[in-house]
Design a protein around this motif. Structure first.
Motif, PDB file in Angstrom:
ATOM      1  N   UNK A 162      36.356   0.768  20.710  1.00 45.49           N
ATOM      2  CA  UNK A 162      36.891   0.710  22.078  1.00 45.49           C
ATOM      3  C   UNK A 162      38.407   0.650  21.986  1.00 45.49           C
ATOM      4  N   UNK A 163      39.084   1.202  22.990  1.00 46.78           N
ATOM      5  CA  UNK A 163      40.543   1.152  23.045  1.00 46.78           C
ATOM      6  C   UNK A 163      40.962  -0.057  23.870  1.00 46.78           C
ATOM      7  N   UNK A 164      41.413  -1.098  23.181  1.00 47.88           N
ATOM      8  CA  UNK A 164      41.886  -2.320  23.840  1.00 47.88           C
ATOM      9  C   UNK A 164      43.356  -2.149  24.241  1.00 47.88           C
ATOM     10  N   UNK A 165      43.924  -3.183  24.852  1.00 45.56           N
ATOM     11  CA  UNK A 165      45.328  -3.104  25.274  1.00 45.56           C
ATOM     12  C   UNK A 165      46.259  -2.862  24.100  1.00 45.56           C
ATOM     13  N   UNK A 166      45.889  -3.363  22.905  1.00 44.80           N
ATOM     14  CA  UNK A 166      46.747  -3.191  21.733  1.00 44.80           C
ATOM     15  C   UNK A 166      46.194  -2.150  20.762  1.00 44.80           C
ATOM     16  N   UNK A 167      45.416  -1.193  21.294  1.00 44.44           N
ATOM     17  CA  UNK A 167      44.995  -0.064  20.471  1.00 44.44           C
ATOM     18  C   UNK A 167      43.503   0.010  20.240  1.00 44.44           C
ATOM     19  N   UNK A 168      43.115   1.056  19.522  1.00 41.92           N
ATOM     20  CA  UNK A 168      41.701   1.325  19.240  1.00 41.92           C
ATOM     21  C   UNK A 168      41.228   0.471  18.075  1.00 41.92           C
TER      22      UNK A 168
END
Length: 346
Positions: A81-87
């Motif tokens: 998943x792509x979170x706020x600080x990246x995949x």
């Protein structure tokens, strides 16, 4: 001096030859060489991977018990998943609800690479309560039957069972921006020299690259069964914490979700004869609304706690419990409080 150096050299050689067998006793790293030794392949695979889900609420959360203990494997088969600080690859868990406070320990195992852990905590509505990273996870050198690891402990509050703001879900992932960084660990030779109180042989400390894959030991402990629980201070309530704003005590890394006490302060300072009237007339000083119908057993529990607080003379605590119950969906908490106060005056 020559004899000392020879002794160190022999010890280092013996330790190096036995290292893999000792590691296998601690964590079966030999079974996971494909995970720990293929950092470049892991990064390539991560870049090509597609998001598993549209949002965090749609993750598949695995329920775990209060005595959970397991070695977690994060590899190419783990969802992305792509979170706020990246995949990132991630693992998602649903925490036990009907328990005491929970102590969670996560230890990322260090070998040829390191999965730098990051933890996102969510409430029952999948809102982020806090994110735990380098402020919690610290390097721990190999000792006895524990290998080199990045370890962190934190506590999940269960003061009010049934509170919709309780932390209910845990997501373990890593920061994509940290994949280009490294972690320096203490060399085996230096650890051996320290344990023997001899001169450090001067071997350089290993520099471990971060990887999208790795091994993490996870354990959960229900603190209600702790024999030393009587020495644990737990406040009954405090000002409401907005669920979208992470806030944790410095120690023991515990986010306390508890009711507001603004109205309680008003009522508690009134004369005893006027407390019930003040409670009925005064508006509730809170912007939080009830989230739904409360379970009957939970509502009964709150009512008992309210009555007990009033009977012991702690009106402020009783008000806090009443407000908490109402926000969680109770339809009888306020009347229970009024009746308890009236009965206490007879």
């Amino acid at each position: 001096m020559k004899a000392t150096r020879l002794t160190i050299a022999l010890l280092v050689a013996a330790m190096t030859s036995a290292c893999s067998s000792v590691d296998d006793l601690i964590v079966p790293t030999g079974e996971y060489k494909a995970v720990l030794d293929n950092r470049d392949a892991a990064i390539d695979q991560l870049h090509q991977a597609q998001n598993c889900c549209q949002n965090i609420a749609s993750f598949t959360f695995t329920p775990i018990p209060a005595d959970f203990e397991q070695l977690l494997v994060i590899d190419g088969s783990t969802p992305v998943f792509t979170f706020d600080d990246g995949k990132s690859h991630f693992l998602a868990f649903q925490l036990p609800q009907n328990s005491g406070d929970l102590k969670i320990t996560l230890a990322a195992q260090i070998d040829q690479s390191l999965f730098l852990p990051k933890v996102m905590m969510l409430d029952s509505q999948f809102r982020v309560t806090r994110v735990l990273g380098s402020d919690v996870f610290k390097y721990e050198p190999a000792k006895l039957l524990e290998g080199n690891r990045l370890e962190g402990e934190f506590t999940i509050d269960r003061t009010y069972i049934g509170n919709p703001n309780n932390e209910s879900y845990l997501v373990l992932y890593t920061s994509e921006s940290k994949l280009n960084e490294t972690t320096t660990i203490t060399s085996d030779a230096k650890l051996m020299a320290k344990s023997l109180a001899v001169v450090d042989p001067g071997i350089k400390d290993p520099v471990i690259p971060h990887s999208p894959w790795g091994l993490v030991k996870m354990s959960v402990e229900d603190l209600s069964g702790n024999s030393g629980l009587e020495n644990l201070y737990k406040p009954a309530y405090q000002d409401t914490i907005q669920a979208t704003v992470p806030k944790a005590e410095v120690a023991p890394n515990k986010l306390v979700i508890a009711p507001a006490a603004a109205t309680a302060a008003v009522v508690a300072t009134a004369p005893a004869a006027n407390q019930a009237a003040a409670l009925t007339a005064a508006p509730v000083a809170t912007t939080t609304v009830a989230t739904g119908t409360m379970l009957a057993e939970t509502e009964a529990m709150y009512n008992q706690l309210i009555q007990k607080a009033v009977s012991s003379g702690d009106i402020e605590k009783a008000m806090a419990l009443s407000g908490e119950a109402e926000r969680a969906g109770s339809g009888s908490a306020k009347q229970t409080l009024v009746n308890a106060i009236k009965n206490s005056q007879k």
